[in-house]
Design a protein around this motif. Structure first.
Motif, mmCIF file in Angstrom:
data_model
loop_
_atom_site.group_PDB
_atom_site.id
_atom_site.type_symbol
_atom_site.label_atom_id
_atom_site.label_comp_id
_atom_site.label_asym_id
_atom_site.label_seq_id
_atom_site.Cartn_x
_atom_site.Cartn_y
_atom_site.Cartn_z
ATOM 1 N N GLN A 1 -29.994 -23.439 10.113
ATOM 2 C CA GLN A 1 -30.595 -22.113 9.965
ATOM 3 C C GLN A 1 -29.924 -21.373 8.806
ATOM 4 O O GLN A 1 -30.598 -20.777 7.960
ATOM 5 N N LEU A 2 -28.585 -21.465 8.747
ATOM 6 C CA LEU A 2 -27.860 -20.804 7.671
ATOM 7 C C LEU A 2 -28.188 -21.427 6.316
ATOM 8 O O LEU A 2 -28.385 -20.729 5.321
ATOM 9 N N ARG A 3 -28.301 -22.747 6.306
ATOM 10 C CA ARG A 3 -28.622 -23.421 5.055
ATOM 11 C C ARG A 3 -29.975 -22.940 4.538
ATOM 12 O O ARG A 3 -30.134 -22.632 3.366
ATOM 13 N N ASP A 4 -30.942 -22.861 5.445
ATOM 14 C CA ASP A 4 -32.275 -22.412 5.026
ATOM 15 C C ASP A 4 -32.219 -20.985 4.476
ATOM 16 O O ASP A 4 -32.909 -20.661 3.509
ATOM 17 N N MET A 5 -31.384 -20.146 5.111
ATOM 18 C CA MET A 5 -31.264 -18.763 4.636
ATOM 19 C C MET A 5 -30.775 -18.740 3.192
ATOM 20 O O MET A 5 -31.302 -18.015 2.346
ATOM 21 N N VAL A 6 -29.755 -19.578 2.918
ATOM 22 C CA VAL A 6 -29.191 -19.605 1.563
ATOM 23 C C VAL A 6 -30.186 -20.210 0.584
ATOM 24 O O VAL A 6 -30.375 -19.704 -0.527
ATOM 25 N N MET A 7 -30.833 -21.282 0.977
ATOM 26 C CA MET A 7 -31.794 -21.939 0.085
ATOM 27 C C MET A 7 -32.910 -20.977 -0.290
ATOM 28 O O MET A 7 -33.370 -20.955 -1.434
ATOM 29 N N ASN A 8 -33.361 -20.184 0.681
ATOM 30 C CA ASN A 8 -34.464 -19.264 0.401
ATOM 31 C C ASN A 8 -34.006 -18.062 -0.406
ATOM 32 O O ASN A 8 -34.810 -17.476 -1.129
ATOM 33 N N ASN A 9 -32.760 -17.677 -0.235
ATOM 34 C CA ASN A 9 -32.288 -16.476 -0.910
ATOM 35 C C ASN A 9 -30.832 -16.653 -1.323
ATOM 36 O O ASN A 9 -29.906 -16.225 -0.634
ATOM 37 N N PRO A 10 -30.608 -17.322 -2.468
ATOM 38 C CA PRO A 10 -29.222 -17.583 -2.900
ATOM 39 C C PRO A 10 -28.433 -16.293 -3.117
ATOM 40 O O PRO A 10 -27.199 -16.314 -3.151
ATOM 41 N N GLY A 11 -29.102 -15.150 -3.229
ATOM 42 C CA GLY A 11 -28.439 -13.871 -3.462
ATOM 43 C C GLY A 11 -27.478 -13.475 -2.354
ATOM 44 O O GLY A 11 -26.568 -12.674 -2.572
ATOM 45 N N ILE A 12 -27.671 -14.042 -1.157
ATOM 46 C CA ILE A 12 -26.813 -13.608 -0.051
ATOM 47 C C ILE A 12 -25.431 -14.262 -0.102
ATOM 48 O O ILE A 12 -24.550 -13.919 0.696
ATOM 49 N N ILE A 13 -25.228 -15.192 -1.025
ATOM 50 C CA ILE A 13 -23.914 -15.849 -1.127
ATOM 51 C C ILE A 13 -22.866 -14.793 -1.492
ATOM 52 O O ILE A 13 -23.056 -13.996 -2.404
ATOM 53 N N GLY A 14 -21.793 -14.808 -0.754
ATOM 54 C CA GLY A 14 -20.720 -13.846 -0.999
ATOM 55 C C GLY A 14 -20.782 -12.658 -0.061
ATOM 56 O O GLY A 14 -19.799 -11.949 0.118
ATOM 57 N N SER A 15 -21.946 -12.435 0.571
ATOM 58 C CA SER A 15 -22.062 -11.268 1.447
ATOM 59 C C SER A 15 -21.845 -11.683 2.904
ATOM 60 O O SER A 15 -21.766 -12.868 3.229
ATOM 61 N N THR A 16 -21.767 -10.691 3.776
ATOM 62 C CA THR A 16 -21.649 -10.970 5.202
ATOM 63 C C THR A 16 -22.910 -10.461 5.887
ATOM 64 O O THR A 16 -23.335 -9.330 5.673
ATOM 65 N N LYS A 17 -23.508 -11.309 6.693
ATOM 66 C CA LYS A 17 -24.772 -10.941 7.346
ATOM 67 C C LYS A 17 -24.637 -11.107 8.855
ATOM 68 O O LYS A 17 -23.905 -11.988 9.322
ATOM 69 N N THR A 18 -25.380 -10.302 9.564
ATOM 70 C CA THR A 18 -25.471 -10.488 11.006
ATOM 71 C C THR A 18 -26.630 -11.448 11.279
ATOM 72 O O THR A 18 -27.758 -11.191 10.872
ATOM 73 N N VAL A 19 -26.319 -12.534 11.965
ATOM 74 C CA VAL A 19 -27.344 -13.560 12.183
ATOM 75 C C VAL A 19 -27.463 -13.858 13.684
ATOM 76 O O VAL A 19 -26.459 -13.986 14.374
ATOM 77 N N TRP A 20 -28.711 -13.950 14.150
ATOM 78 C CA TRP A 20 -28.952 -14.404 15.527
ATOM 79 C C TRP A 20 -29.182 -15.907 15.487
ATOM 80 O O TRP A 20 -30.090 -16.375 14.828
ATOM 81 N N MET A 21 -28.362 -16.602 16.246
ATOM 82 C CA MET A 21 -28.488 -18.053 16.235
ATOM 83 C C MET A 21 -28.731 -18.569 17.642
ATOM 84 O O MET A 21 -28.207 -18.000 18.598
#
Lengths: 272, 429
Positions: free
Chosen positions: B124-144
């Motif tokens: 799930q996290l990989r897909d998030m990064v692949m879809n939006n590389p901009g989030i690299i370096g930030s901290t996100k709240t994720v429901w897993m």
């Protein structure tokens, strides 16, 4: 009363027409078998052009079977076999080269029970011309349908509901629709197999009038249970009994002065 | 007959009348009882299935703050998706969990801690990064998605801390309590169930792969069996001569309808896989096998509905000079079509629920990917149900029931379609 089939050897009266010109259909020594059973034996008769010929006789005498031989409708019954010769305009209809489909375009048929297709009134009448390719375009087809309905005396009653289902009409109207369907392909002969047996007296009267009209353009053979009907509509009458053609003559003669004892008994209502 | 005799006769009839009515009443009562029995069985079935399956439509999720660490995901700052996909996303999840529960030190406890969250979380996290590389370096709240044990505990299907050591240890229970007290555990609609293929992890397993497989299989079956069945029925009923050969044919078709379905599977294995070399586990082979199975049903139903068309319609058509073929195609077939469609849909519904023949041709394989065509490896809904029912995890139990509910819904839709089609095409004559 004659009980044995072999009592009748030869048809009496005038089965064959003297005037060759008037003969439309001629049948010679026709035998019909259902499997082993012989339903029609040695029938020879001429049918005159533009005349109504009535086939009468008690139930099971073979008159319907014989009628269905004339447009080869019996071909569809697997066990049925026809022997002898039937000619239409001096051409053998059971010849190998005769196509039954083409034959039925020349010899139309109206059945005992009205059997319109479960389609619109228009489609019912347009079906025949359409499959035979008789109309080149829509307006020609329209014209054929309207003329046929007019000739069948139905047009004035249904002209506003041509797109309604044919099965929604009354019994008498349905039967006239079937007649319109039969004449739409402009056959030369129309076979009617007890066309009024499922109808009330008023509807019957209408059909009878219609038959009288149609006689001018078509050769008509009608099978009927009702002797009054035969007397009213036909010019010639043929009396069948147990698969034999007993007597054929002008309708007048048959009803007023029958020759054969069997004919006499049937006509006077002693059995039937 | 005098008056006395007359009355005696009437009394006799009257006394008999009572018995006649009593018989009628008994017959009606028997009928009602039969229907009630059937209905109550059906109700029991539905209650059991729905009762044990409804919870599968929800899934427990865990909320975590994930730091998308540049050093972990793309240390060389290449920006290459290829590099992202190789990154250790599971490590990110672990890191986040360690941060949340810093007291956990022991190796074994750490492993238990990591198992709070489904192993699918890293994807799930990989897909998030692949879809939006901009989030690299930030901290996100994720429901897993939570692990299936946690899910089962939250739903109340398994108990924790019981003697004999339940699947959930006391310290794990404490974490769950802490998480849910902080609002970090929540039950949500289980989308995965409808969008994913099969998985070894119950929380990642879905029905979609099997549904698509079923669709392709049914498609092949319908495309082959409907035209073949209807054509066979028309030929046999309208054109074929009635002789010993057609009689033998008829007996065999009727027999074929009663052949156990696994036999068709063996036939498919021998003919399609071994002789023709078609791919194993593919909907094309499944469809072919089910075609064999469905054909007799369609042929029999179609012949019955052709036979029900009154002969007067055929005569009417022949009478105006239609050829045999035209009479059948223009008049008989349209009238017989509703019955044919009903037979076809009943046959298809049976094929949709069929498992045994598909086991023989390899459609029982564990297949994660959603099939993309009739030659891809696939499984079907009933086989999926069979596979899940066979799995030991408690979470697969409710998913089995959920899959059964989905299959039943499909069957219901198909049967409703049969009724609607029949009403639609029905014509009076």
């Amino acid at each position: 009363m004659v009980r044995s089939r072999d009592d009748i050897v030869r048809t009496i009266g005038k089965p064959l027409l003297a005037d060759d010109e008037r003969v439309k259909i001629s049948c010679r020594n026709v035998n019909v078998y259902y499997g082993e059973k012989r339903a029609i034996r040695e029938v020879s008769v001429d049918i005159a052009e533009q005349e109504v010929t009535a086939f009468i006789g008690p139930s099971g005498c073979g008159k319907s079977t014989f009628l269905r031989c004339i447009n080869r409708m019996n071909d569809t019954i697997k066990s049925c076999r026809v022997e002898g010769e039937i000619t239409l305009d001096r051409e053998d209809i059971y010849d190998r080269n005769v196509d039954p489909v083409l034959l039925r375009a020349r010899i139309g048929m109206v059945f005992q029970k009205p059997n319109p297709f479960p389609k619109s009134i228009f489609e019912n009448v347009a079906y025949g011309p359409r499959i035979h390719g008789l109309a080149r375009n829509k307006s020609e087809l329209d014209e054929i349908v309207i003329t046929s309905l007019e000739k069948a005396g139905l047009f004035s009653e249904v002209k506003d509901q041509l797109d309604h289902p044919g099965t929604g009409l009354s019994g008498g109207q349905q039967q006239r629709l079937c007649i319109a369907r039969a004449i739409s392909v402009q056959p030369e002969v129309i076979l009617m197999d007890e066309p009024c047996s499922a109808l009330d007296p008023i509807a019957t009267a209408k059909i009878e009038e219609l038959i009288d009209e149609l006689r001018r353009n078509f050769t008509i053979i009608i099978v009927t249970h009702s002797m009054q009907q035969a007397a009213r509509v036909s010019q010639r009458t043929a009396f069948f009994h147990l698969g034999n053609l007993v007597e054929v003559d002008d309708t007048n003669t048959i009803f007023v002065n029958p020759e054969h004892k069997l004919t006499q008994d049937y006509i006077t209502g002693r059995y039937g | 007959m005098n008056k006395q005799d007359h009355e005696a006769r009437l009394n006799l009839i009257k006394s008999r009348l009572k018995i006649r009515y009593a018989k009628e009443k008994a017959f009606r009562a028997a009928g009602v009882t039969a229907i009630l029995t059937a209905l109550s069985m059906l109700a029991i079935l539905f209650i059991t299935i729905v009762g044990s399956g409804y919870s599968a439509f929800q899934q427990t999720f865990v909320r975590l703050d994930i730091h998308f660490d540049q050093e972990v995901i793309d240390p060389e700052r290449s920006g290459d998706p290829e590099v992202f996909s190789q990154a250790d996303f599971a490590g990110l999840v672990k890191k986040s969990l360690r941060k949340k529960f810093p007291d956990v030190r022991k190796r074994r406890q750490k492993r238990d801690l990591y198992s709070l969250v489904s192993s699918g979380a890293s994807f799930q996290l990989r897909d998030m990064v692949m879809n939006n590389p901009g989030i690299i370096g930030s901290t996100k709240t994720v429901w897993m998605p939570a692990d299936d044990d946690i899910d089962m505990y939250v739903k109340g299907h398994i108990k924790a801390g019981e003697k004999g050591g339940g699947r959930i240890k006391d310290y794990k229970l404490a974490w769950i309590k802490e998480l849910s007290a902080g609002g970090a555990i929540e039950k949500r609609f289980n989308r995965t169930l409808f969008t994913s293929g099969d998985s070894r992890e119950p929380e990642l397993a879905g029905i979609w792969g099997a549904a698509v497989g079923s669709f392709y299989t049914m498609f092949v079956t319908l495309v082959l069996s409907f035209p073949l069945g209807v054509a066979t029925a028309i030929y046999l009923e309208e054109f074929a001569p009635k002789n010993i050969w057609t009689d033998i044919l008829e007996v065999n078709i009727n027999n074929l309808a009663a052949v156990p379905s696994i036999v068709f599977g063996l036939l498919g294995l021998a003919v399609f896989l071994n002789f023709f070399g078609l791919p194993r586990s593919a909907p094309i082979v499944g469809g072919l096998v089910l075609t064999f199975m469905t054909l007799p049903t369609i042929i029999i139903a179609s012949r019955a509905s052709l036979l029900a068309v009154p002969p007067s319609i055929r005569e009417g058509a022949l009478g105006v000079g239609a050829s045999k073929m035209q009479a059948v195609m223009h008049h008989v077939l349209p009238l017989a079509l509703p019955g044919m469609l009903t037979g076809t849909i009943i046959g298809m519904a049976r094929a949709l629920g069929e498992t045994a023949p598909l086991l023989m041709i390899g459609m029982v394989a564990f297949i994660v990917d959603i099939p993309a065509g009739i030659f891809d490896k696939a499984t079907v809904l009933p086989v999926q149900i069979y596979l899940w029912a066979d799995s030991p995890e408690r979470a697969f139990m409710e998913r089995t029931s959920a899959a059964i509910m989905i299959l039943l819904a499909f069957l219901l839709i198909m049967n409703a379609a049969a009724v609607i089609l029949r009403k639609r095409f029905e014509r009076r004559w």
